[in-house]
Scaffold this active site. Structure first.
Site, PDB file in Angstrom:
ATOM      1  N   GLU A 233       0.766  -1.289  -0.206  1.00  0.00           N
ATOM      2  CA  GLU A 233      -0.033  -0.021   0.007  1.00  0.00           C
ATOM      3  C   GLU A 233       0.803   1.121   0.135  1.00  0.00           C
ATOM      4  O   GLU A 233       0.245   2.368   0.304  1.00  0.00           O
ATOM      5  CB  GLU A 233      -0.856   0.002   1.172  1.00  0.00           C
ATOM      6  CG  GLU A 233      -2.072  -1.253   1.005  1.00  0.00           C
ATOM      7  CD  GLU A 233      -3.040  -1.000   0.288  1.00  0.00           C
ATOM      8  OE1 GLU A 233      -3.885  -0.149   0.331  1.00  0.00           O
ATOM      9  OE2 GLU A 233      -3.459  -2.058  -0.491  1.00  0.00           O
TER      10      GLU A 233
ATOM     11  N   CYS B   5      -2.982  11.257   3.648  1.00  0.00           N
ATOM     12  CA  CYS B   5      -3.212  10.527   2.287  1.00  0.00           C
ATOM     13  C   CYS B   5      -2.989  11.320   1.149  1.00  0.00           C
ATOM     14  O   CYS B   5      -2.765  10.647   0.190  1.00  0.00           O
ATOM     15  CB  CYS B   5      -4.719  10.092   2.540  1.00  0.00           C
ATOM     16  SG  CYS B   5      -5.286   9.038   3.686  1.00  0.00           S
TER      17      CYS B   5
ATOM     18  N   HIS C 136      -4.941   1.747   7.088  1.00  0.00           N
ATOM     19  CA  HIS C 136      -3.227   2.028   6.962  1.00  0.00           C
ATOM     20  C   HIS C 136      -2.550   2.571   8.155  1.00  0.00           C
ATOM     21  O   HIS C 136      -3.177   3.121   9.021  1.00  0.00           O
ATOM     22  CB  HIS C 136      -3.021   3.057   5.715  1.00  0.00           C
ATOM     23  CG  HIS C 136      -3.495   2.624   4.305  1.00  0.00           C
ATOM     24  ND1 HIS C 136      -4.351   3.339   3.663  1.00  0.00           N
ATOM     25  CD2 HIS C 136      -3.257   1.539   3.740  1.00  0.00           C
ATOM     26  CE1 HIS C 136      -4.618   2.698   2.489  1.00  0.00           C
ATOM     27  NE2 HIS C 136      -3.886   1.520   2.546  1.00  0.00           N
TER      28      HIS C 136
END
Length: 448
Positions: A174, A371, A250
Site C-alpha cells: 500500500e 493521504c 493504513h
C-alpha cells in the site's frame, strides 16, 4: 548541500465520487452513494498545496488518473466503442463501472514507496509503485502511476523506478501510507520504518479478524531489497491487528513520523517498546536522536482517531527546528481530540503549532492531509533534476484553479458515471493537464 522534504500532493480527479468501495475504511463505507462535488474537492486540495508553499515548504503536484478506465472494463469483457463499453457496464455491472471511475489515486500516499538517495546502495532516489492489490479499484492504478512518476523524476542519474510487486495477496503493498523515514537531516542516511498488518508466510504473526490487513511483511521486505537499503537502516513493525479491525486500514491513520519524531497512538503497534528501542538504537548510530510522542487511549480513543483523522496529519519541520501539525477540520469538531491538541501545543514540546484545513470532500471518502501527499526527500541537485512543471508556484496554482473551474463538474452522482460525455470531459481535461505539467503522454488514451 541543502536537502528538502518535498510534498507531492495528489490532484483530485474529475470523477471524484462516493462509491463506498473501500471495505475497512469507515468513512468510505458510511458516505457511500452520496452526491460528490469534484470541483470543490480539487480546489480544497489545491488550497492546501498553496498554503504549504506560502509557508515556505517545497510543494509539488501529482496528476490524477484517466477515469473511467475503459481499458480495465474491456479486460473484464465489455466490448464496442468506448461509449458502448461504459453503457454496457452501467447496465450489466454498475459496481464495476463505479470502480473504474474511482478518483482514489488522489491519495498519493498509496502511489509508491520512496527511499532517498542517502539510504540506498547506488545513491539514487528509488521509487516502487504500490500494487494496491487489496482493492480492485486501486489495483488498476499502478501502470499509470509508474508512467507519471517516470515523467516527473525522469533523470536516471538521480532516480530509479521499480515496477509494482506481484499483484497477489502475499505481496499486498500500500506504499508510503505504511512507511515513514526518520533522520537527523533529510540529506543524511536515515532509518526507514516499514509497518505491516500481517505476514503472508509466517503464521506466528497475528492478523486482524474483521477487516483485511492490506500490507504484508513480505511486501515491505521486498521493497527494502529493491531499494538497496541496509539492515542497519530499516525497522519493521507490526500494526496492532485490533486497530485494523476498528478501521485503521493504513498505518497513517494511527501514526505519523517526520525527522526524528514519531507521533503515534498508544494502541497503534504490537511490541511497541521493542520497536521504539530499535528505532532509537538505529537512528542513534546514524547521528540522530529519536523521540516519540505517544497519545494515550485515556485521552483519545482509537474511535476518536479514526473519526477525526488526528494521525492522518502532516508533521512538518520548520526552519527553527520546531514542528507543525497539519490536521483536517474534523479534529476541531472532536472535543477530546481538539482538547488533546491544545494541550500538546501549549506544553512547550516538539509540536508547537496546529493548522486546520477543510478537506471535507476527501475526508468523506476516508482520506486526510497525509493521504493526499507523497513525501520525497531530495538534495538540491536532485530537486533541480525534477520536472519543473510539477513544482507548485503561484502561477501554477492560478493555472490549475482555472483548469479545474473550466473542466470539473460541481455535482456527481452514481448515475452520472454512465454518461459517455463524462469520459470525453475527463480526457479533454487530462490532455490539457499533461501540457500544463509538462508530463508528455502518460495516459492510455494518449498512448494507444
Amino acid at each position: 548541500m541543502k536537502s528538502y522534504e518535498v510534498n507531492f500532493d495528489g490532484l483530485v480527479g474529475p470523477t471524484h465520487n462516493y462509491g463506498g468501495l473501500s471495505y475497512g475504511n469507515v468513512a468510505s463505507q458510511s458516505n457511500s452513494q452520496q452526491g460528490s462535488n469534484p470541483r470543490e474537492a480539487a480546489l480544497q486540495g489545491l488550497a492546501k498545496m498553496k498554503a504549504l508553499m506560502e509557508m515556505g515548504f517545497q510543494q509539488g503536484v501529482l496528476a490524477p488518473q484517466e477515469r473511467p478506465d475503459v481499458a480495465a472494463l474491456r479486460n473484464l469483457g465489455f466490448a464496442g466503442t468506448d461509449a458502448q463499453v461504459i453503457q454496457q457496464a452501467a447496465k450489466q455491472a454498475m459496481p464495476l463501472l463505479v470502480a473504474s471511475c474511482s478518483a482514489s489515486s488522489m491519495w498519493v500516499a498509496n502511489a509508491a514507496t520512496v527511499s532517498p538517495s542517502a539510504d540506498t546502495a547506488d545513491g539514487r532516489v528509488h521509487f516502487t509503485a504500490a500494487n494496491l492489490n487489496c482493492k480492485y479499484h486501486r489495483s488498476i492504478e499502478h501502470p499509470t502511476t509508474s508512467r507519471v512518476l517516470g515523467a516527473m523524476f525522469a533523470d536516471q542519474k538521480h532516480f530509479a523506478h521499480h515496477a509494482a510487486l506481484p499483484a497477489v495477496a502475499q505481496f499486498g503493498d500500500e506504499g508510503a501510507a505504511n512507511h515513514t523515514r526518520f533522520c537527523r537531516d533529510y540529506g543524511q542516511a536515515g532509518v526507514e520504518f516499514f509497518v505491516f498488518g500481517r505476514s503472508a508466510f509466517d503464521t506466528r504473526y497475528p492478523a486482524p479478524q474483521k477487516y483485511p490487513a492490506r500490507q504484508t511483511l513480505e511486501a515491505s521486505q521486498a521493497v527494502a531489497r529493491l531499494h538497496g537499503l541496509s539492515e542497519e537502516g530499516v525497522v519493521y513493525a507490526q500494526q496492532n491487528p485490533s486497530v485494523i479491525d476498528q478501521g485503521v486500514f493504513h498505518n497513517d491513520v494511527i501514526a505519523v513520523g517526520n525527522g526524528e519524531v514519531l507521533f503515534y497512538h498508544e494502541d497503534a503497534f504490537l511490541e511497541t517498546d521493542k520497536m521504539l528501542a530499535e528505532l532509537q538504537g538505529k537512528l542513534g548510530k546514524r547521528g540522530g536522536n529519536f523521540q516519540s510522542i505517544c497519545v494515550p487511549r485515556s485521552q483519545v480513543t482509537v474511535e476518536d482517531a479514526v473519526r477525526s483523522y488526528l494521525f492522518n496529519s502532516q508533521l512538518l519541520s520548520r526552519a527553527d527546528g520546531s514542528m507543525l501539525l497539519i490536521v483536517p477540520e474534523e479534529c476541531r469538531g472532536n472535543e477530546r481530540v481538539w482538547q488533546y491538541l491544545q494541550s500538546l501545543t501549549s506544553s512547550g514540546g516538539l509540536i508547537r503549532e496546529v493548522k486546520v484545513f477543510d478537506l471535507k470532500q476527501s475526508m468523506q471518502n476516508g482520506g486526510g492531509p497525509a493521504c493526499l501527499r507523497l513525501r520525497v526527500a531530495l538534495k538540491e541537485t536532485e530537486l533541480a533534476a525534477v520536472n519543473p512543471g510539477v513544482i507548485m508556484t503561484a502561477p501554477l496554482y492560478d493555472t490549475l484553479t482555472q483548469w479545474v473551474g473550466k473542466h470539473y463538474r460541481d455535482r456527481l452522482s452514481e448515475s452520472d458515471l454512465a454518461d459517455p460525455q463524462l469520459l470525453l470531459e475527463c480526457r479533454t481535461a487530462l490532455d490539457e493537464l499533461t501540457q500544463i505539467l509538462k508530463l508528455g503522454a502518460v495516459y492510455p488514451f494518449q498512448i494507444n
